[in-house]
Design an enzyme around this catalytic site. Structure first.
Site, PDB file in Angstrom:
ATOM      1  N   SER A  15      20.291 -36.355  22.620  1.00 32.81           N
ATOM      2  CA  SER A  15      20.277 -35.414  21.503  1.00 32.81           C
ATOM      3  C   SER A  15      19.802 -36.141  20.254  1.00 32.81           C
ATOM      4  O   SER A  15      19.471 -37.329  20.286  1.00 32.81           O
ATOM      5  CB  SER A  15      21.685 -34.848  21.272  1.00 32.81           C
ATOM      6  N   LYS A  16      19.786 -35.424  19.130  1.00 30.92           N
ATOM      7  CA  LYS A  16      19.316 -36.019  17.883  1.00 30.92           C
ATOM      8  C   LYS A  16      20.110 -37.262  17.503  1.00 30.92           C
ATOM      9  O   LYS A  16      19.561 -38.231  16.983  1.00 30.92           O
ATOM     10  CB  LYS A  16      19.395 -34.997  16.749  1.00 30.92           C
ATOM     11  N   ARG A  17      21.401 -37.237  17.771  1.00 25.70           N
ATOM     12  CA  ARG A  17      22.221 -38.395  17.366  1.00 25.70           C
ATOM     13  C   ARG A  17      21.878 -39.645  18.174  1.00 25.70           C
ATOM     14  O   ARG A  17      22.207 -40.763  17.765  1.00 25.70           O
ATOM     15  CB  ARG A  17      23.704 -38.060  17.504  1.00 25.70           C
ATOM     16  N   HIS A  18      21.209 -39.475  19.302  1.00 28.51           N
ATOM     17  CA  HIS A  18      20.775 -40.629  20.091  1.00 28.51           C
ATOM     18  C   HIS A  18      19.360 -41.074  19.732  1.00 28.51           C
ATOM     19  O   HIS A  18      18.918 -42.129  20.167  1.00 28.51           O
ATOM     20  CB  HIS A  18      20.799 -40.289  21.588  1.00 28.51           C
ATOM     21  N   GLY A  19      18.642 -40.262  18.982  1.00 31.08           N
ATOM     22  CA  GLY A  19      17.262 -40.602  18.644  1.00 31.08           C
ATOM     23  C   GLY A  19      16.240 -39.640  19.194  1.00 31.08           C
ATOM     24  O   GLY A  19      15.036 -39.916  19.143  1.00 31.08           O
TER      25      GLY A  19
END
Length: 529
Positions: free
Chosen positions: A297-301
């Site tokens: 997801s976005k929090r992982h990049g």
């Protein structure tokens, strides 16, 4: 270029080379090919040439595609799919097609299309055909939907949303897998006020066998598949229908996509057979997970790939990182694009999920920055300098800056931000570093540096270094004892490239001005007791 393969050679045979064009027309060429058989004994002392024989060889031009939906940005997962498809085509001398699946009218946007095209161009993933747009092909989809209706392979479904919801709720209550039960297959009454969808009739019995280049042999029982919708009530095709027709019409030989589509493939195979198309080869890529093992997801990049460009990553580094998510070649970590093309084959992709590690991507980016020709990095550095409001005309040549600073920068954005003191007159002092290094005990040495630097007629690192050595010897100090205070003086902080190179790039005038301010700082400390 193409690949050759065939069956065991009979005494005499024919060769058929088939080439499928955009409209799925087959052009066949027949010719005889002799096969020379050579054999030798185990010791290699002699060899003999057998009588020429003829064998059947099938030549196939590999053709892959990337078919994103323009409902958002081009993210890391999509880029890897595009890369693997592109590499497989390039490795086999084939063609790569870009297709925009824009039939979702509500969510598709021109901004997303532009972002996809810009991202692909930045990464260097060039396409041989396209971009094609599904919205330009509605007549073709309607034509084939009518054909399936006429042949009894599809039917109109008048079920309302509430009716379908109730059907699924009842199935769940009975402990069944919710699926369309085919109630409109033989329906003769036509309700008013309902725009019917068109469903494809999937057999109730039997199974679909799929040979996947990544997943291996996969079987789906037909009883687990329902009659999928191929045309919506508004006359637009669904993903399932459009993708099958497009792949066939465009001559796609290898469908490479994420394994979240594997369940769809069984339905697609039924559609392919119903339409009389040739089944492509499938390769379903494993999922990319975050470092914590959850879905990326976005929090992982998993951001817009263009954000990596904005942050100063090199496209080659991004490609190098992504190619290693599911594929490897021994223990090799760094691959040029040419090496990727030479070595990659989608059949070598591992079926296990990969984890996205942003730290590894950043490390790779630094390796590429260090290995790149400084001249090639200048345009990108200038772009980054503009983003952090640095005027490159107010300091040293950017190429010199790249040469001096790239070993300490993980991204070009970081490099640009770290050289501000080379281009601006005012440099704030890091208070902690100043207190530690700009002490009364070093004042005389800095004052002597002012005299030495003022006397220099050439401002180059070697002369600057010699001047510093003279001051250190005169003051009875080791070189580092004046090097670090000078570094804090000219940069404002404790870290920079070698001090003689740093001072050269800062420039003579700015260096002398900053030395004067450092002496004033020390004098203020002395006066304060």
């Amino acid at each position: 270029m193409g690949q050759a393969g065939g069956k065991k050679c009979p005494d005499r045979g024919r060769v058929e080379a088939s080439e499928r064009g955009f409209n799925s027309h087959l052009v066949r060429h027949s010719f005889s090919v002799p096969k020379m058989l050579r054999s030798a004994n185990r010791r290699g002392s002699s060899a003999r040439i057998a009588t020429p024989q003829f064998c059947t060889v099938t030549f196939m031009t590999i053709k892959t595609r990337f078919a994103p939906s323009p409902t958002g940005y081009l993210h890391i997962g999509g880029v890897r799919t595009a890369l693997f498809s592109w590499l497989h085509a390039r490795h086999h001398g084939g063609d790569f097609v870009l297709r925009i699946e824009d039939t979702d009218r509500e969510r598709s946007t021109q901004a997303s299309i532009d972002a996809i095209l810009e991202g692909m161009s930045w990464l260097g993933l060039d396409w041989d055909e396209g971009p094609f747009y599904q919205t330009d092909r509605y007549e073709r989809y309607q034509e084939l939907a009518n054909k399936l209706l006429h042949e009894g392979k599809a039917y109109r479904c008048y079920c309302s949303k509430s009716e379908l919801d109730q059907m699924r709720e009842e199935q769940v209550a009975r402990g069944e897998n919710p699926r369309y039960d085919g109630r409109c297959r033989g329906r003769t009454d036509i309700p008013e006020g309902i725009a019917p969808v068109i469903r494809f009739h999937i057999p109730d019995e039997g199974a679909v066998e799929i040979e996947d280049l990544v997943r291996g042999h996969v079987t789906y029982e037909n009883e687990m598949l329902d009659d999928l919708v191929i045309m919506r009530g508004d006359g637009t095709p669904t993903f399932h229908f459009g993708v099958v027709i497009d792949d066939a019409d465009m001559g796609i030989t290898h469908v490479i996509r994420g394994d979240d589509h594997l369940n769809n493939t069984a339905r697609h195979v039924h559609l392919i057979e119903g339409l009389g198309f040739e089944r492509p080869v499938y390769a379903h890529l494993p999922m990319i997970l975050g470092a914590d093992g959850s879905r990326l997801s976005k929090r992982h990049g998993a951001v817009n790939v263009l954000e990596y460009r904005e942050e100063g990553y090199l496209p080659e580094a991004v490609l190098n990182y992504l190619v290693r998510l599911g594929w490897s070649h021994g223990d090799q970590e760094l691959f040029s694009v040419e090496e990727m093309i030479e070595l990659f084959d989608v059949s070598d992709v591992n079926a296990s999920a990969s984890k996205f590690n942003p730290e590894k991507l950043t490390w790779l980016n630094q390796q590429y920055i260090m290995a790149a020709d400084p001249v090639d990095l200048v345009p990108q550095l200038l772009e980054q300098m503009g983003k952090v409001a640095i005027d490159p005309s107010k300091g040293p040549a950017p190429q010199r800056v790249v040469e001096a600073y790239r070993e300490r920068a993980e991204t070009l954005r970081e490099l640009a931000a770290s050289v501000r003191y080379l281009y601006e007159d005012e440099v704030p002092l890091d208070e902690k570093s100043a207190k530690k290094n700009l002490r009364p005990v070093i004042r005389d040495a800095l004052a002597r540096l002012v005299d030495e630097f003022t006397a220099l007629t050439t401002w180059v690192a070697v002369d600057i270094h010699a001047a510093m050595e003279r001051v250190a010897a005169a003051q009875g100090l080791k070189f580092g004892k004046i090097g670090q205070p000078l570094r804090v003086t000219v940069t404002g902080g404790p870290v920079s490239p070698p001090i003689d190179i740093t001072v050269e790039l800062v420039g003579k005038e700015r260096t002398l001005q900053r030395l004067a301010k450092a002496l004033a700082y020390i004098d203020a400390r002395i006066a304060a007791g």
